[in-house]
Motif scaffolding. Sequence first.
Motif, mmCIF file in Angstrom:
data_model
loop_
_atom_site.group_PDB
_atom_site.id
_atom_site.type_symbol
_atom_site.label_atom_id
_atom_site.label_comp_id
_atom_site.label_asym_id
_atom_site.label_seq_id
_atom_site.Cartn_x
_atom_site.Cartn_y
_atom_site.Cartn_z
ATOM 1 N N TYR A 148 0.833 -1.197 0.000
ATOM 2 C CA TYR A 148 0.000 0.000 0.000
ATOM 3 C C TYR A 148 0.878 1.261 0.000
ATOM 4 O O TYR A 148 0.617 2.206 -0.741
ATOM 5 C CB TYR A 148 -0.934 -0.015 1.211
ATOM 6 C CG TYR A 148 -1.927 1.108 1.254
ATOM 7 C CD1 TYR A 148 -3.073 1.076 0.477
ATOM 8 C CD2 TYR A 148 -1.719 2.220 2.078
ATOM 9 C CE1 TYR A 148 -4.001 2.097 0.510
ATOM 10 C CE2 TYR A 148 -2.633 3.251 2.118
ATOM 11 C CZ TYR A 148 -3.772 3.189 1.327
ATOM 12 O OH TYR A 148 -4.682 4.210 1.363
ATOM 13 N N SER A 161 1.262 7.113 -6.541
ATOM 14 C CA SER A 161 -0.097 7.582 -6.803
ATOM 15 C C SER A 161 -0.153 8.844 -7.667
ATOM 16 O O SER A 161 -1.232 9.253 -8.090
ATOM 17 C CB SER A 161 -0.854 7.800 -5.502
ATOM 18 O OG SER A 161 -0.282 8.876 -4.792
ATOM 19 N N GLN A 203 1.030 4.094 -2.857
ATOM 20 C CA GLN A 203 0.766 5.506 -2.552
ATOM 21 C C GLN A 203 1.893 6.398 -3.075
ATOM 22 O O GLN A 203 1.633 7.506 -3.524
ATOM 23 C CB GLN A 203 0.590 5.693 -1.054
ATOM 24 C CG GLN A 203 -0.682 5.070 -0.548
ATOM 25 C CD GLN A 203 -1.423 5.983 0.366
ATOM 26 O OE1 GLN A 203 -0.878 6.462 1.330
ATOM 27 N NE2 GLN A 203 -2.674 6.230 0.042
#
Length: 138
Positions: free
Chosen positions: A37, A44, A41
């Motif tokens: 994750y 992102s 990110q």
Amino acid sequence: MSGEEEENAAELKIGDEFLKAKCLMNCEVALILEHKYEQLQQMSDDPTNQISQVFEKSLQYVKRFSRYKNPDAVRQAREILSRYPLAEFELCVLGNLCPETVEEGVAMVPSIKNRGRALDEEAIEKMLTDLSLIKKFE
């Protein structure tokens, strides 16, 4: 396991493929997904790298049901359970559910008493006590 033989987790009749598989506790999966994750990110900025809803829900689930939160506690739990003659399946069930008493442990994983291993009630109690200490000092 032959096609005629019925599967029974209580007796650890779960199929050779599953018996030989490496299982992960929820807390281990949470660490892996959290790391991924964080990587996602960081990337992102690129709109094509969106985090899927399934990924996010999976991460929420394993975090919610993880008994151990920090990486050291996760490692210690795996080390404690690995000291005993447990199948991976049994190890992960005990690590995920964290029974408090021998009776609870045997009710959740009956095969720990049924397989003729060196797991008497005293050994099971020590294992569960050691696991509870990790939770207490986490």
